[in-house]
Design an enzyme around this catalytic site. Structure first.
Site, mmCIF file in Angstrom:
data_model
loop_
_atom_site.group_PDB
_atom_site.id
_atom_site.type_symbol
_atom_site.label_atom_id
_atom_site.label_comp_id
_atom_site.label_asym_id
_atom_site.label_seq_id
_atom_site.Cartn_x
_atom_site.Cartn_y
_atom_site.Cartn_z
ATOM 1 N N LEU B 120 0.829 -1.208 0.000
ATOM 2 C CA LEU B 120 0.000 0.000 0.000
ATOM 3 C C LEU B 120 0.854 1.244 0.000
ATOM 4 O O LEU B 120 0.586 2.212 -0.725
ATOM 5 C CB LEU B 120 -0.925 0.007 1.211
ATOM 6 N N HIS B 343 -0.510 -10.875 17.932
ATOM 7 C CA HIS B 343 -1.962 -10.872 17.801
ATOM 8 C C HIS B 343 -2.544 -12.082 18.535
ATOM 9 O O HIS B 343 -2.102 -13.203 18.329
ATOM 10 C CB HIS B 343 -2.320 -10.925 16.310
ATOM 11 N N ARG B 414 -5.050 -6.110 22.244
ATOM 12 C CA ARG B 414 -4.306 -7.260 21.727
ATOM 13 C C ARG B 414 -3.161 -7.695 22.633
ATOM 14 O O ARG B 414 -2.991 -8.888 22.902
ATOM 15 C CB ARG B 414 -3.734 -6.916 20.351
ATOM 16 N N ARG B 540 -0.044 -1.016 17.862
ATOM 17 C CA ARG B 540 -0.866 -0.447 16.798
ATOM 18 C C ARG B 540 -2.319 -0.848 16.992
ATOM 19 O O ARG B 540 -2.619 -1.973 17.355
ATOM 20 C CB ARG B 540 -0.385 -0.944 15.436
ATOM 21 N N LEU B 546 -3.194 0.007 7.358
ATOM 22 C CA LEU B 546 -3.577 0.302 5.976
ATOM 23 C C LEU B 546 -3.713 1.817 5.820
ATOM 24 O O LEU B 546 -3.276 2.411 4.828
ATOM 25 C CB LEU B 546 -4.892 -0.397 5.634
HETATM 26 C C1 LIG Z 1 -2.790 -11.289 8.054
HETATM 27 C C2 LIG Z 1 -2.709 -9.806 8.212
HETATM 28 C C3 LIG Z 1 -3.858 -9.057 8.306
HETATM 29 C C4 LIG Z 1 -3.798 -7.670 8.449
HETATM 30 N N1 LIG Z 1 -4.958 -6.965 8.525
HETATM 31 C C5 LIG Z 1 -4.908 -5.613 8.656
HETATM 32 C C6 LIG Z 1 -6.115 -4.844 8.682
HETATM 33 O O1 LIG Z 1 -7.211 -5.369 8.625
HETATM 34 N N2 LIG Z 1 -6.003 -3.508 8.787
HETATM 35 C C7 LIG Z 1 -4.804 -2.887 8.848
HETATM 36 O O2 LIG Z 1 -4.779 -1.663 8.929
HETATM 37 N N3 LIG Z 1 -3.646 -3.577 8.804
HETATM 38 C C8 LIG Z 1 -3.664 -4.927 8.707
HETATM 39 N N4 LIG Z 1 -2.481 -5.640 8.664
HETATM 40 C C9 LIG Z 1 -1.199 -4.926 8.604
HETATM 41 C C10 LIG Z 1 -0.962 -4.380 7.197
HETATM 42 O O3 LIG Z 1 -1.427 -5.293 6.248
HETATM 43 C C11 LIG Z 1 0.511 -4.098 6.886
HETATM 44 O O4 LIG Z 1 1.101 -3.418 7.932
HETATM 45 C C12 LIG Z 1 0.638 -3.231 5.630
HETATM 46 O O5 LIG Z 1 -0.069 -3.797 4.575
HETATM 47 C C13 LIG Z 1 2.085 -3.008 5.226
HETATM 48 O O6 LIG Z 1 2.139 -2.317 3.990
HETATM 49 P P1 LIG Z 1 3.485 -1.808 3.353
HETATM 50 O O7 LIG Z 1 3.131 -1.123 2.099
HETATM 51 O O8 LIG Z 1 4.236 -1.023 4.366
HETATM 52 O O9 LIG Z 1 4.368 -3.093 3.075
HETATM 53 P P2 LIG Z 1 4.056 -4.488 2.329
HETATM 54 O O10 LIG Z 1 2.666 -4.597 1.871
HETATM 55 O O11 LIG Z 1 4.596 -5.538 3.230
HETATM 56 O O12 LIG Z 1 4.921 -4.416 1.032
HETATM 57 C C14 LIG Z 1 6.299 -4.571 0.995
HETATM 58 C C15 LIG Z 1 6.773 -4.420 -0.415
HETATM 59 O O13 LIG Z 1 8.179 -4.292 -0.423
HETATM 60 C C16 LIG Z 1 8.752 -5.159 -1.356
HETATM 61 N N5 LIG Z 1 10.098 -5.458 -0.881
HETATM 62 C C17 LIG Z 1 10.483 -5.800 0.373
HETATM 63 N N6 LIG Z 1 11.824 -5.936 0.416
HETATM 64 C C18 LIG Z 1 12.280 -5.682 -0.811
HETATM 65 C C19 LIG Z 1 13.586 -5.651 -1.389
HETATM 66 N N7 LIG Z 1 14.679 -5.890 -0.684
HETATM 67 N N8 LIG Z 1 13.682 -5.346 -2.693
HETATM 68 C C20 LIG Z 1 12.579 -5.067 -3.448
HETATM 69 N N9 LIG Z 1 11.343 -5.075 -2.942
HETATM 70 C C21 LIG Z 1 11.197 -5.375 -1.643
HETATM 71 C C22 LIG Z 1 7.798 -6.311 -1.464
HETATM 72 O O14 LIG Z 1 7.949 -6.946 -2.703
HETATM 73 C C23 LIG Z 1 6.465 -5.586 -1.335
HETATM 74 O O15 LIG Z 1 6.099 -5.094 -2.595
HETATM 75 C C24 LIG Z 1 -2.537 -7.029 8.521
HETATM 76 C C25 LIG Z 1 -1.376 -7.789 8.437
HETATM 77 C C26 LIG Z 1 -1.444 -9.164 8.317
HETATM 78 C C27 LIG Z 1 -0.179 -9.946 8.305
#
Ligand SMILES: Cc1cc2nc3c(=O)[nH]c(=O)nc-3n(C[C@H](O)[C@H](O)[C@H](O)COP(=O)(O)OP(=O)(O)OC[C@H]3O[C@@H](n4cnc5c(N)ncnc54)[C@H](O)[C@@H]3O)c2cc1C
Ligand code: FES
Lengths: 248, 742
Positions: B120, B343, B414, B540, B546
């Protein structure tokens, strides 16, 4: 339990692949299919051999990374289930299990069970969006009510995970189910109306360019879609396509 | 550093900036760094270094580092500003936006930005930067940007829209988040998050995200995570998927326009710093195995959280710390590494070969009651399958949350719920074969709903079978998809027998330290989303990750980055032929080549699992000094063993999953050690960090605002211990209070 695995191994896109036999003992019922492959790989590594390559990430049935043709069925025997959510209790002790990649002209093999599905991304890039900038001044989210039924239907279409099971299951390797799911989602929403015609024309055009086949309405795609995406979306896309061509 | 003069020597500065002494001399000669000769030796005053790193900025005093001990010879501290703007809380962000430097549209075309990550945070940032006119290069390790881990989020996204008219407001969301984080987050960042939250929903709807709606066609909300209002927007159990596909579509539009160049199946392995600024990355093409140089004027890290340091977590298998860790090693401070969210409701570990854990949504605690048997004899019989949970009489059950927290019962936050489950299981009351599971029982709810239904329908309220049937129907309507998922994984029917659950690692609040502009301590290097530390403090709230990812990517970073890039409009293209690229590429190559050449015998997972076990047992739900010290020394030993004995087959310049994994585990091992150190250093209990030494008589967390009201920002030191810097937290709008759920 013990399994006779017959797994497709292929070094890379240029070399020829073939089925290799592995006898795997000690498989537990609670393992997921991918954990069973992890277990096999661990064994191979301990013997100093190269592990079997396969795509996976979330292991929760939502990212669409995992694939695999298991005993001739995309994502294996359990309906409405991705490979990562399939568990070994669905198999019998002593069973022979064939594991192959998703095959299609537009999905070339990269290594072993991994295929290149970037053609799916290119179809999306051709028009699967609504042209709105992130200004911070878009309309209030509740300014256009959307009938619940349309919203729900758009949602159902939007739950496609882009795994490619539809293509792999279709004798023509057609990507109609995948493409139509996105076209449907946007055509059901007021926000999607402005670019409605150009979207369907461009996406269908890209789909053809990528080398996906035509749809002959066998319904195999819907039957094997782990997310139950409906073939009604294909009908809707066909209507959209005809309309757009008429207006062109 | 020279204590009396508070000046750097060339050697010190070179070490601090992670560049050669030659580079420093070059800058001194060109006048870019001001230096004084003291006794014939160059001495560089701090202000001149600051000016060199941030040429545009006037130098202000600030509280970050104010209590760094300058006398400590080994502690070469360096003051950074958190750049929180002055003025009243509600006006900081709008004032700041008004005052920051902008880059004109024509000049944006001359500027390249690298974004690592397409979750995201990364996807929304890439799309918006490209819309604004920058040339964007986006990276992810999956085969498509749509598969980033964000796709798996279930429950929802918060926003202070107040559509339900239940008294929600920006202030309330801000307040809930600061309090929920147990007062360890930076107020100004949180306030901005709450402010832009409403724009997120507007933006997503405009993109065609199909949120749930009511029969009037308006957006529906649910309530989440122990707050008093309904502010959570959702798309069934697939909110993350729908939001990510929305951001993915916005990216696709820019790919089509040629403004984003997408690099899938690429992994960033090094950051390239030129003249003190982030100017590019070294990435490995995971299909060909080749190392590639990518240059840009700024680098944004959006690589997600590091929960997989525990091996088992609810994160996707590929989630890792490498990108964040690599910039840390190049000078970015790493903040609060020990703040982890565990969690309470996840499916328990079923066996040695388990690869990941699955979350059961928090919403289940609205209707499920958590219990274990009161008597150990019953526990034993249950494990031996001589008794079923439904055989245990009401009076022989211990509903421990209701017992300990009568006011909140099963709905405590939590961290509290997780610790209580651990306490019972540690005491020997766990109900599965590993002794790590408790029951989540819906029977009372089934009966309650059943009776209600029978009453409204005028049916026999004493017919047990009928009541159960009616009750189950209601439960199915509410939680059907979760019950199905549970049954798929465990092969047990949760309508007939209580679910078994246990806490699991889920989210990391800690991450790369960033200032108000989301810039790390390396000029031109930014961190957004779960990868940074800034908004959630020590715990959190549900549905806020999100929100933060999209806030950072759509509405914050694209503007704050302009302030920095405005000085780069005449820089021109950055060449990948610079020696700094060559050095970084060599570093990456050497590291990988080591693994290939190492003829060890144990697979990477062997070490990852071992690390996970140390982390879980000694740095998990509750921590104490002795065990943390043990963890540190065990991780050190494991690291040695890893480098000596790890086996990676195949070749470097080829598709090689084991090699990619080895690199990630190497970084997890280093992070794990810092994690334990941070937990050791923080002598208080707050949010997800529970130190056994710091609890009340009743076993509740004891926060210490007098001594620990700060962000721990760690600086990496090659070949020596990391150094702790403290950013003191100031609370202007929210009063510090202790949390109670009794
Ligand atoms: C099961 C589950 C349910 C959840 N439900 C909720 C919810 O209902 N509401 C809420 O607010 N939050 C929720 N969360 C938390 C939330 O989903 C995450 O904190 C959030 O989506 C993280 O987003 P991000 O964009 O920071 O990273 P991510 O979505 O983890 O994306 C990381 C990106 O970085 C890339 N990447 C990583 N390392 C490298 C590298 N070295 N080189 C190139 N690319 C790399 C990956 O390919 C990916 O594209 C949930 C989490 C889990 C595990
Ligand atoms: S691994 Fe994500 S859907 Fe199977």
């Amino acid at each position: 339990m013990k399994l006779n695995l017959k797994i497709w191994r292929q070094k890379n896109n240029k070399s020829k692949g073939m089925i290799h036999d592995y006898v795997l003992d000690g498989v537990e019922e609670d393992m997921s299919f991918l954990e069973m492959l992890d277990y096999l790989n661990n064994k191979l590594l301990n013997e100093g051999k190269e592990p079997v390559a396969f795509d996976h990430d979330c292991r929760e049935g939502i990212c669409g990374s995992c694939s695999l043709f298991i005993n001739g069925v995309a994502h294996g025997p359990e309906k409405g289930t991705t490979t990562c959510q399939l568990h070994m209790r669905k198999f019998k002790d002593g069973e022979t299990v064939y594991v192959e990649p998703f095959r299609a002209k537009a999905f070339p093999v990269i290594k072993d069970l991994i295929v290149d599905r970037s053609s799916f991304d290119r179809i999306q890039q051709a028009g699967a969006y609504i042209s709105v900038n992130t200004s911070g001044n878009t309309q209030d989210a509740n300014s256009i009510p959307i009938p619940k039924q349309n919203a729900d239907e758009a949602f159902n279409a939007a739950t496609c995970i882009g795994c490619g099971a539809c293509v792999a299951s279709c004798k023509n390797s057609s990507a109609m189910l995948f493409t139509s799911a996105k076209v449907s989602q946007f055509s059901l929403l007021p926000q999607g109306q402005v670019e409605r015609e150009s979207r369907v024309l461009n996406m269908v055009n890209q789909m053809d360019l990528e080398g996906f086949g035509a749809c002959t309405n066998t319904g195999a795609c819907e039957a094997q879609c782990p997310k139950g995406i409906s073939v009604k979306n294909i009908a809707r896309m066909n209507r959209e396509y005809i309309m757009a061509n008429v207006k062109k | 550093m020279d204590k009396d003069l508070k000046m750097f020597s060339i050697g010190d500065l070179a070490e601090f900036l992670n560049v050669s002494q030659k580079t420093i001399r070059r800058h001194i000669n060109s006048g870019k760094i001001e230096s004084k000769k003291v006794g014939g030796v160059h001495r560089i005053p701090i202000h001149s270094v600051r000016k060199f790193l941030n040429p545009n900025e006037s130098i202000l005093e600030n509280d970050f580092d104010r209590d760094i001990n300058m006398d400590n010879k080994t502690s070469q501290s360096f003051p950074f500003q958190n750049k929180v703007p002055d003025g009243p809380m509600e006006q900081k962000w709008s004032n700041h936006k008004r005052n920051i430097n902008l880059v004109s549209p024509a000049n944006k075309r001359l500027i390249d930005v690298i974004v690592v990550g397409t979750g995201l945070a990364g996807a929304s940032a890439s799309a918006t930067l490209a819309e604004l006119g920058y040339n964007v290069k986006s990276f992810c390790f999956q085969d498509s940007s749509r598969r980033a881990h964000s796709i798996a989020a279930q429950g929802g996204i918060n926003a202070a829209k107040n559509y339900q008219g239940d008294g929600d407001s920006v202030y309330r969301l801000f307040y809930d988040t600061v309090k929920g984080g147990d007062y360890r987050s930076r107020e100004a960042n949180v306030h901005r998050l709450a402010e832009v939250s409403t724009n997120i929903i507007d933006q997503c709807v405009a993109q065609g995200v199909p949120f749930a709606r009511d029969y009037g066609g308006l957006l529906d909300n649910r309530s989440f995570g122990g707050v008093l209002v309904s502010r959570t927007f959702y798309a069934k159990g697939q909110t993350g998927q729908q939001l990510l596909l929305g951001a993915y579509s916005a990216m696709n539009r820019q790919v089509n326009r040629g403004k984003i160049k997408m690099y899938t199946r690429h992994e960033m392995l090094e950051l390239v710093i030129v003249d003190g600024k982030a100017r590019g990355i070294i990435a490995r093409n995971l299909v060909s195995g080749k190392l590639e140089r990518h240059a840009a004027h700024a680098v944004v890290i959006a690589s997600g959280g590091y929960g997989n340091v525990f091996f088992l977590s609810t994160n996707a298998m590929g989630s890792n710390v490498t990108a964040a860790w690599k910039i840390h090693k190049k000078g970015a401070y790493f903040a609060n590494p020990c703040f982890t969210q565990i969690h309470p409701t996840c499916i328990p570990v079923s066996g040695e070969n388990q690869s990941k854990l699955t979350l059961m949504s928090e919403s289940l605690r609205n209707d499920g009651r958590i219990w274990v048997p009161k008597n150990k004899t019953d526990v034993k019989k249950i494990i031996e399958k001589k008794l079923k949970p439904t055989d245990i009489k009401e009076e022989d059950r211990d509903y421990y949350l209701e017992r300990r927290y009568p006011a909140f019962g099963n709905l405590v936050p939590r961290d509290v719920a997780s610790r209580a489950a651990k306490e019972r299981c540690d005491a020997g009351y766990g109900v599965n074969k590993t002794g790590e599971a408790v029951y989540l029982d819906f029977y009372s709810a089934i009966i309650r709903y059943g009776k209600e239904q029978a009453h409204t329908k005028g049916l026999d309220e004493n017919n047990k079978e009928l009541i159960e049937k009616l009750g189950k129907e209601i439960i199915k309507q509410k939680y059907g998809n979760l019950f199905e998922m549970y049954e798929k994984i465990t092969d047990e029917n949760p309508y007939e027998t209580p679910m078994m659950i246990y806490p699991a690692v889920h989210y990391t609040m800690g991450g790369v330290w960033v200032d108000y502009n989301l810039m790390t301590t390396i000029p031109g290097c930014y961190a957004i989303g779960e990868a940074n530390f800034s908004d959630h403090g020590a715990n959190r709230l549900g549905a806020s990750a999100l929100m933060q990812g999209l806030a950072d990517g759509y509405f914050v970073l694209p503007y704050t980055i302009g302030d920095y890039l405005s000085s780069d409009i005449r820089t021109g293209k950055i060449s990948t032929d610079l020696p700094e690229f060559e050095v970084a590429e060599k570093e990456a190559f050497d590291k990988l080549n080591y693994f290939i050449q190492n003829k060890g015998s144990k697979p990477v997972d062997y070490f990852h699992k071992k690390l996970g076990r140390i982390m879980w047992n000694k740095c998990g739900m509750s921590r104490n000094k002795d065990e943390l010290l043990e963890a540190i020394s065990e991780i050190k030993k494991l690291k040695e063993d890893f480098y000596k004995n790890v086996f990676v087959p195949g070749e470097l310049f080829d598709f090689n999953e084991e090699l990619a994994k080895a690199g990630r585990v190497a970084d997890f091992l280093e992070l794990g050690e810092l994690f334990a150190k941070d937990a050791l250093e923080r002598e208080e209990s707050c949010g997800g960090h529970f130190r056994e030494e710091h609890q009340t008589k009743e076993g509740e967390a004891l926060r210490d605002d007098e001594n620990y009201n700060f962000v721990s920002a760690w600086q990496f030191k090659e070949n020596s211990e990391p150094m702790l810097h403290k950013e003191i937290l100031k609370f202007e709008s929210v009063k510090l209070k202790s949390r109670s759920y009794k």
